[in-house]
Design a protein around this motif. Structure first.
Motif, PDB file in Angstrom:
ATOM      1  N   VAL A 122      42.389  37.208  36.549  1.00  0.00           N
ATOM      2  CA  VAL A 122      43.371  36.307  37.145  1.00  0.00           C
ATOM      3  C   VAL A 122      44.684  36.391  36.380  1.00  0.00           C
ATOM      4  O   VAL A 122      44.693  36.427  35.143  1.00  0.00           O
ATOM      5  CB  VAL A 122      42.882  34.839  37.122  1.00  0.00           C
ATOM      6  CG1 VAL A 122      43.869  33.947  37.861  1.00  0.00           C
ATOM      7  CG2 VAL A 122      41.504  34.724  37.730  1.00  0.00           C
ATOM      8  N   TYR A 172      40.977  31.979  32.660  1.00  0.00           N
ATOM      9  CA  TYR A 172      40.173  31.325  33.682  1.00  0.00           C
ATOM     10  C   TYR A 172      38.690  31.513  33.377  1.00  0.00           C
ATOM     11  O   TYR A 172      38.303  32.484  32.774  1.00  0.00           O
ATOM     12  CB  TYR A 172      40.499  31.908  35.057  1.00  0.00           C
ATOM     13  CG  TYR A 172      41.719  31.281  35.689  1.00  0.00           C
ATOM     14  CD1 TYR A 172      41.601  30.229  36.586  1.00  0.00           C
ATOM     15  CD2 TYR A 172      42.992  31.734  35.361  1.00  0.00           C
ATOM     16  CE1 TYR A 172      42.717  29.654  37.156  1.00  0.00           C
ATOM     17  CE2 TYR A 172      44.112  31.159  35.918  1.00  0.00           C
ATOM     18  CZ  TYR A 172      43.962  30.120  36.828  1.00  0.00           C
ATOM     19  OH  TYR A 172      45.065  29.557  37.382  1.00  0.00           O
ATOM     20  N   TYR A 188      41.797  28.149  43.643  1.00  0.00           N
ATOM     21  CA  TYR A 188      41.190  29.335  43.030  1.00  0.00           C
ATOM     22  C   TYR A 188      39.723  29.080  42.671  1.00  0.00           C
ATOM     23  O   TYR A 188      38.839  29.856  43.024  1.00  0.00           O
ATOM     24  CB  TYR A 188      41.966  29.793  41.790  1.00  0.00           C
ATOM     25  CG  TYR A 188      41.139  30.737  40.967  1.00  0.00           C
ATOM     26  CD1 TYR A 188      40.942  32.052  41.395  1.00  0.00           C
ATOM     27  CD2 TYR A 188      40.478  30.303  39.827  1.00  0.00           C
ATOM     28  CE1 TYR A 188      40.120  32.913  40.689  1.00  0.00           C
ATOM     29  CE2 TYR A 188      39.651  31.157  39.118  1.00  0.00           C
ATOM     30  CZ  TYR A 188      39.479  32.460  39.547  1.00  0.00           C
ATOM     31  OH  TYR A 188      38.650  33.290  38.859  1.00  0.00           O
ATOM     32  N   ILE A 198      49.192  32.630  41.923  1.00  0.00           N
ATOM     33  CA  ILE A 198      47.951  33.061  41.280  1.00  0.00           C
ATOM     34  C   ILE A 198      47.436  34.296  42.004  1.00  0.00           C
ATOM     35  O   ILE A 198      47.316  34.310  43.236  1.00  0.00           O
ATOM     36  CB  ILE A 198      46.898  31.931  41.299  1.00  0.00           C
ATOM     37  CG1 ILE A 198      47.371  30.811  40.363  1.00  0.00           C
ATOM     38  CG2 ILE A 198      45.526  32.448  40.879  1.00  0.00           C
ATOM     39  CD1 ILE A 198      46.422  29.655  40.283  1.00  0.00           C
ATOM     40  N   GLU A 214      48.828  34.760  36.557  1.00  0.00           N
ATOM     41  CA  GLU A 214      49.725  33.848  37.250  1.00  0.00           C
ATOM     42  C   GLU A 214      51.159  34.306  37.049  1.00  0.00           C
ATOM     43  O   GLU A 214      51.585  34.584  35.924  1.00  0.00           O
ATOM     44  CB  GLU A 214      49.557  32.422  36.731  1.00  0.00           C
ATOM     45  CG  GLU A 214      50.449  31.448  37.484  1.00  0.00           C
ATOM     46  CD  GLU A 214      50.245  29.995  37.103  1.00  0.00           C
ATOM     47  OE1 GLU A 214      49.125  29.630  36.723  1.00  0.00           O
ATOM     48  OE2 GLU A 214      51.229  29.232  37.181  1.00  0.00           O
ATOM     49  N   ASP A 240      45.176  26.001  41.088  1.00  0.00           N
ATOM     50  CA  ASP A 240      43.951  26.235  40.318  1.00  0.00           C
ATOM     51  C   ASP A 240      42.717  25.716  41.058  1.00  0.00           C
ATOM     52  O   ASP A 240      41.666  26.348  41.068  1.00  0.00           O
ATOM     53  CB  ASP A 240      44.020  25.539  38.949  1.00  0.00           C
ATOM     54  CG  ASP A 240      45.196  26.026  38.118  1.00  0.00           C
ATOM     55  OD1 ASP A 240      45.624  27.176  38.309  1.00  0.00           O
ATOM     56  OD2 ASP A 240      45.683  25.243  37.284  1.00  0.00           O
TER      57      ASP A 240
END
Lengths: 125, 125
Positions: free
Chosen positions: B108, B125, B94, B9, B110, B91
């Motif tokens: 964001v 997100y 984050y 991430i 990934e 996650d």
């Protein structure tokens, strides 16, 4: 107000030399020398063996970081080279590390980070 | 032979609280707690003030790493959360970090890393 523009090189290195991948002091020495080759100053670092065939190293260099995960059983290493400084050339660090690990092939991406959209360019390494 | 699949991430956090961004012990505490929230074990770390308004932290967690660069003058932080373990949920790390830094907005991405093409998905997100 000018936002920083960071260069983040993300590389997957395949068919590396597993003896080197699994040697913590070699990996540490290669990352330190890579930072020097890129024109960076090493500020701090941490290296650990996480399992019998897996190592991880993270290193703070001037306005930047390096991170590596090695999987000797798979002859694979995952590498991140990140810098916000124009004085530092992350390509030099990448080539040095790929060469030292004796990678047969690799996949490399570069992300431009900082303000606005995370930009991406595919490089012809 | 199964190759690892890492989740990486990559986040840009904007309009964060500059007092938190510039406090080394707060940043270190937030990253340690983020690792715990994600279900990871902290193995080693390094945190440094690189200039009056810039900090860097790197942390080895179980089969993974976290890295952060903060720019208090710009209220901006650049964050990487990388894990190879299915047991760990990046996650969670984050969300915890974005919340603790009081980020107003973020970008964001990934990346899926490991064998073959570096895959990418844009997340909501």
């Amino acid at each position: 107000l000018s936002y920083p523009c960071g260069r983040h090189i993300i590389a997957e290195l395949y068919q590396c030399n597993p003896l080197i991948l699994n040697d913590l002091s070699s990996i540490q020495g290669i990352l330190i020398e890579a930072a020097v080759q890129a024109g960076a100053e090493v500020r701090d670092f941490a290296f650990k063996k996480l399992s019998p065939s897996r190592l991880c190293g993270v290193m703070i260099i001037s306005e930047s970081h390096l991170a590596i995960h090695t999987f000797a059983d798979l002859r694979y290493a995952s590498l991140d080279i990140y810098t916000f400084s124009q004085r530092i050339n992350p390509d030099e660090a990448y080539y040095y590390i790929a060469n030292q690990l004796q990678a047969s092939w690799s996949l490399v991406k570069e992300l431009l980070r900082g303000y606005g959209e995370i930009q991406e360019k595919l490089l012809d390494y």
